[in-house]
Design a protein around this motif. Structure first.
Motif, PDB file in Angstrom:
ATOM      1  N   THR A 112      21.484 -13.021   5.327  1.00 17.29           N
ATOM      2  CA  THR A 112      20.262 -12.190   5.580  1.00 17.29           C
ATOM      3  C   THR A 112      19.702 -12.122   4.170  1.00 17.29           C
ATOM      4  OG1 THR A 112      21.683 -10.609   6.718  1.00 17.29           O
ATOM      5  CG2 THR A 112      19.843  -9.560   5.529  1.00 17.29           C
ATOM      6  N   TYR A 113      18.332 -12.053   4.071  1.00 17.95           N
ATOM      7  CA  TYR A 113      17.718 -11.741   2.766  1.00 17.95           C
ATOM      8  C   TYR A 113      16.713 -10.551   2.900  1.00 17.95           C
ATOM      9  CZ  TYR A 113      13.620 -14.490   4.210  1.00 17.95           C
ATOM     10  OH  TYR A 113      12.392 -15.017   4.867  1.00 17.95           O
ATOM     11  N   LYS A 114      16.444  -9.794   1.703  1.00 17.24           N
ATOM     12  CA  LYS A 114      15.440  -8.705   1.738  1.00 17.24           C
ATOM     13  C   LYS A 114      14.410  -9.027   0.814  1.00 17.24           C
ATOM     14  CE  LYS A 114      18.720  -5.453   3.462  1.00 17.24           C
ATOM     15  NZ  LYS A 114      19.153  -4.155   3.487  1.00 17.24           N
ATOM     16  N   ALA A 115      13.098  -8.999   0.937  1.00 22.60           N
ATOM     17  CA  ALA A 115      11.945  -9.064   0.196  1.00 22.60           C
ATOM     18  C   ALA A 115      11.164  -7.924  -0.025  1.00 22.60           C
ATOM     19  CB  ALA A 115      11.241 -10.391   0.347  1.00 22.60           C
ATOM     20  N   GLU A 116      10.614  -7.849  -0.960  1.00 22.16           N
ATOM     21  CA  GLU A 116       9.276  -6.891  -1.036  1.00 22.16           C
ATOM     22  C   GLU A 116       7.961  -7.738  -1.501  1.00 22.16           C
ATOM     23  OE1 GLU A 116       9.617  -2.691  -3.123  1.00 22.16           O
ATOM     24  OE2 GLU A 116       8.291  -3.843  -4.557  1.00 22.16           O
ATOM     25  N   VAL A 117       7.098  -7.509  -0.784  1.00 22.07           N
ATOM     26  CA  VAL A 117       5.786  -8.319  -0.922  1.00 22.07           C
ATOM     27  C   VAL A 117       4.609  -7.224  -1.091  1.00 22.07           C
ATOM     28  CG1 VAL A 117       6.748 -10.197   0.286  1.00 22.07           C
ATOM     29  CG2 VAL A 117       5.318  -8.814   1.347  1.00 22.07           C
ATOM     30  N   THR A 118       3.702  -7.771  -1.870  1.00 22.47           N
ATOM     31  CA  THR A 118       2.487  -6.800  -1.904  1.00 22.47           C
ATOM     32  C   THR A 118       1.328  -7.490  -1.240  1.00 22.47           C
ATOM     33  OG1 THR A 118       3.479  -5.925  -4.008  1.00 22.47           O
ATOM     34  CG2 THR A 118       0.896  -5.725  -3.668  1.00 22.47           C
ATOM     35  N   ILE A 119       0.451  -6.718  -0.599  1.00 20.43           N
ATOM     36  CA  ILE A 119      -0.669  -7.306  -0.010  1.00 20.43           C
ATOM     37  C   ILE A 119      -1.737  -6.613  -0.836  1.00 20.43           C
ATOM     38  CG2 ILE A 119      -2.192  -7.655   2.156  1.00 20.43           C
ATOM     39  CD1 ILE A 119       0.587  -7.598   3.746  1.00 20.43           C
ATOM     40  N   LYS A 120      -2.469  -7.181  -1.479  1.00 21.75           N
ATOM     41  CA  LYS A 120      -3.578  -6.550  -2.377  1.00 21.75           C
ATOM     42  C   LYS A 120      -4.853  -5.908  -1.343  1.00 21.75           C
ATOM     43  CE  LYS A 120      -1.841  -7.730  -6.271  1.00 21.75           C
ATOM     44  NZ  LYS A 120      -1.670  -6.687  -7.345  1.00 21.75           N
ATOM     45  N   SER A 121      -4.946  -4.697  -1.709  1.00 23.19           N
ATOM     46  CA  SER A 121      -5.981  -4.119  -0.726  1.00 23.19           C
ATOM     47  C   SER A 121      -7.329  -4.903  -0.616  1.00 23.19           C
ATOM     48  CB  SER A 121      -6.213  -2.697  -1.438  1.00 23.19           C
ATOM     49  OG  SER A 121      -7.167  -2.870  -2.744  1.00 23.19           O
ATOM     50  N   ASP A 122      -7.759  -5.616  -1.664  1.00 24.35           N
ATOM     51  CA  ASP A 122      -9.213  -6.241  -1.518  1.00 24.35           C
ATOM     52  C   ASP A 122      -9.107  -7.510  -0.509  1.00 24.35           C
ATOM     53  OD1 ASP A 122      -7.664  -7.859  -3.093  1.00 24.35           O
ATOM     54  OD2 ASP A 122      -9.083  -8.096  -4.700  1.00 24.35           O
ATOM     55  N   SER A 123      -7.916  -7.729  -0.019  1.00 27.66           N
ATOM     56  CA  SER A 123      -7.916  -8.889   1.103  1.00 27.66           C
ATOM     57  C   SER A 123      -7.475  -8.418   2.522  1.00 27.66           C
ATOM     58  CB  SER A 123      -6.547  -9.891   0.762  1.00 27.66           C
ATOM     59  OG  SER A 123      -5.419  -8.960   0.863  1.00 27.66           O
ATOM     60  N   LEU A 124      -7.700  -7.109   2.476  1.00 27.86           N
ATOM     61  CA  LEU A 124      -7.331  -6.324   3.683  1.00 27.86           C
ATOM     62  C   LEU A 124      -9.023  -5.824   4.481  1.00 27.86           C
ATOM     63  CD1 LEU A 124      -4.615  -3.764   2.900  1.00 27.86           C
ATOM     64  CD2 LEU A 124      -4.272  -5.845   4.066  1.00 27.86           C
ATOM     65  N   VAL A 132      -4.570  -0.283  14.895  1.00 21.96           N
ATOM     66  CA  VAL A 132      -4.052  -0.520  13.650  1.00 21.96           C
ATOM     67  C   VAL A 132      -2.861  -1.463  14.160  1.00 21.96           C
ATOM     68  CG1 VAL A 132      -2.492   0.058  11.954  1.00 21.96           C
ATOM     69  CG2 VAL A 132      -4.328   1.490  12.603  1.00 21.96           C
ATOM     70  N   ALA A 133      -2.392  -1.543  15.156  1.00 26.56           N
ATOM     71  CA  ALA A 133      -1.315  -2.748  15.516  1.00 26.56           C
ATOM     72  C   ALA A 133      -2.048  -3.801  15.671  1.00 26.56           C
ATOM     73  CB  ALA A 133      -0.745  -2.094  17.100  1.00 26.56           C
ATOM     74  N   LYS A 134      -3.012  -3.944  16.446  1.00 24.87           N
ATOM     75  CA  LYS A 134      -3.698  -5.439  16.633  1.00 24.87           C
ATOM     76  C   LYS A 134      -4.013  -5.883  15.118  1.00 24.87           C
ATOM     77  CE  LYS A 134      -6.567  -8.036  18.856  1.00 24.87           C
ATOM     78  NZ  LYS A 134      -6.062  -9.474  18.553  1.00 24.87           N
ATOM     79  N   LEU A 135      -4.662  -5.059  14.232  1.00 21.97           N
ATOM     80  CA  LEU A 135      -4.829  -5.448  12.945  1.00 21.97           C
ATOM     81  C   LEU A 135      -3.579  -6.053  12.453  1.00 21.97           C
ATOM     82  CD1 LEU A 135      -7.006  -5.660  10.488  1.00 21.97           C
ATOM     83  CD2 LEU A 135      -5.856  -3.220   9.821  1.00 21.97           C
ATOM     84  N   ILE A 136      -2.780  -5.469  12.343  1.00 18.41           N
ATOM     85  CA  ILE A 136      -1.534  -5.982  11.790  1.00 18.41           C
ATOM     86  C   ILE A 136      -0.841  -7.150  12.539  1.00 18.41           C
ATOM     87  CG2 ILE A 136       1.095  -5.340  11.261  1.00 18.41           C
ATOM     88  CD1 ILE A 136       0.158  -2.477  11.062  1.00 18.41           C
ATOM     89  N   TRP A 160     -11.407  -3.661   6.155  1.00 20.54           N
ATOM     90  CA  TRP A 160     -12.152  -2.307   6.128  1.00 20.54           C
ATOM     91  C   TRP A 160     -11.123  -1.179   6.537  1.00 20.54           C
ATOM     92  CZ3 TRP A 160     -13.366   1.520   9.015  1.00 20.54           C
ATOM     93  CH2 TRP A 160     -14.083   2.621   8.392  1.00 20.54           C
ATOM     94  N   LEU A 161     -10.767  -1.379   7.748  1.00 22.29           N
ATOM     95  CA  LEU A 161      -9.811  -0.504   8.298  1.00 22.29           C
ATOM     96  C   LEU A 161      -8.814  -0.102   7.788  1.00 22.29           C
ATOM     97  CD1 LEU A 161      -9.759   1.668  10.745  1.00 22.29           C
ATOM     98  CD2 LEU A 161      -8.577  -0.231  12.132  1.00 22.29           C
ATOM     99  N   ALA A 162      -7.806  -1.020   7.399  1.00 23.41           N
ATOM    100  CA  ALA A 162      -6.650  -1.032   6.717  1.00 23.41           C
ATOM    101  C   ALA A 162      -6.891  -0.446   5.404  1.00 23.41           C
ATOM    102  CB  ALA A 162      -6.298  -2.563   6.480  1.00 23.41           C
ATOM    103  N   ARG A 163      -7.905  -0.732   4.856  1.00 20.13           N
ATOM    104  CA  ARG A 163      -8.285   0.024   3.345  1.00 20.13           C
ATOM    105  C   ARG A 163      -8.593   1.342   3.288  1.00 20.13           C
ATOM    106  NH1 ARG A 163     -11.304  -4.685   2.550  1.00 20.13           N
ATOM    107  NH2 ARG A 163     -13.257  -3.449   2.815  1.00 20.13           N
ATOM    108  N   HIS A 164      -9.433   1.650   4.601  1.00 19.12           N
ATOM    109  CA  HIS A 164      -9.548   3.234   4.968  1.00 19.12           C
ATOM    110  C   HIS A 164      -8.399   3.985   5.361  1.00 19.12           C
ATOM    111  CE1 HIS A 164     -11.938   6.598   6.204  1.00 19.12           C
ATOM    112  NE2 HIS A 164     -11.332   6.412   7.342  1.00 19.12           N
ATOM    113  N   LEU A 165      -7.458   3.255   6.138  1.00 20.53           N
ATOM    114  CA  LEU A 165      -6.236   4.157   6.638  1.00 20.53           C
ATOM    115  C   LEU A 165      -5.220   4.113   5.344  1.00 20.53           C
ATOM    116  CD1 LEU A 165      -6.122   3.023  10.247  1.00 20.53           C
ATOM    117  CD2 LEU A 165      -6.670   5.063   9.231  1.00 20.53           C
ATOM    118  N   HIS A 166      -5.121   3.097   4.601  1.00 23.56           N
ATOM    119  CA  HIS A 166      -4.051   3.016   3.417  1.00 23.56           C
ATOM    120  C   HIS A 166      -4.670   2.826   2.177  1.00 23.56           C
ATOM    121  CE1 HIS A 166      -0.488   2.120   1.323  1.00 23.56           C
ATOM    122  NE2 HIS A 166       0.194   2.840   2.228  1.00 23.56           N
ATOM    123  N   PRO A 167      -5.163   3.665   1.510  1.00 23.99           N
ATOM    124  CA  PRO A 167      -5.903   3.159   0.319  1.00 23.99           C
ATOM    125  C   PRO A 167      -5.046   2.382  -0.817  1.00 23.99           C
ATOM    126  CG  PRO A 167      -6.442   5.527   0.688  1.00 23.99           C
ATOM    127  CD  PRO A 167      -5.476   5.002   1.797  1.00 23.99           C
ATOM    128  N   GLY A 168      -5.365   1.538  -1.303  1.00 20.50           N
ATOM    129  CA  GLY A 168      -4.498   0.847  -2.313  1.00 20.50           C
ATOM    130  C   GLY A 168      -3.936  -0.374  -1.738  1.00 20.50           C
TER     131      GLY A 168
END
Length: 167
Positions: A53-65, A140-144, A67-75
């Motif tokens: 088992t492994y666990k990771a934390e990853v960051t998705i930069k807002s500028d790569s998302l 949002v589910a479709k976007l993800i 528009w809808l994702a940036r609007h619903l979750h700023p940053g």
């Protein structure tokens, strides 16, 4: 609302090489670094080659998302990922994946994974769902789901490069 995820890839390498590329700590760290954004971390790695088992934390930069994702979750989005792998036979393995935003409860992305030898090739299959509540849940589910599908394709391409280098 929920959306299905299905992704498959065929690697031109034997099972053991592909399984090692997907499960060794060094390979996982490389994949996390490659796709995890500036804040990527391999938080935990436990087990052995046949059950891990492994666990990771990853960051998705807002500028790569989109528009809808940036609007619903700023940053930037910080995603916590847990992957489990169990070697179920000489040439087969199965696993589970769950992922969630670090500031949300629950695991909106869950999937089952399998890896299976097919001669000198190895097939990887991911089947899962994205579940998001709320008035915009379906969109949002479709976007993800689309983002996860794209990420799996990028990961498969990167793993193929790692495998080709090692061969």
């Amino acid at each position: 609302m929920s959306e299905s995820i299905e992704y498959g890839a065929d690697f031109s390498h034997p099972f053991d090489a592909v399984y090692t590329a997907m499960t060794s700590k060094d390979s996982i760290q490389q994949v996390v670094n490659q796709f995890g954004g500036g804040g990527a971390k391999l938080l935990d790695y436990a087990g052995d080659a046949s059950n891990l088992t492994y666990k990771a934390e990853v960051t998705i930069k807002s500028d790569s998302l989109p528009w809808l994702a940036r609007h619903l979750h700023p940053g930037d989005l910080v995603v916590n990922l847990t992957q489990k792998w169990v070697k179920t036979g000489a040439d087969t393995a199965a696993g589970t994946v769950s992922a969630a935003l670090s500031d949300q409860d629950g695991d909106p992305v869950t999937a089952n994974t399998s890896l299976q030898a097919a001669g000198e090739h190895t097939s990887w299959l991911v089947k899962g769902t994205v579940s998001v509540d709320g008035i915009m849940g379906g969109k949002v589910a479709k976007l993800i789901a689309d983002q996860v599908h794209d990420l799996l394709g990028s990961e498969a391409g990167y793993l193929q490069l790692l495998l080709n280098k090692a061969a």
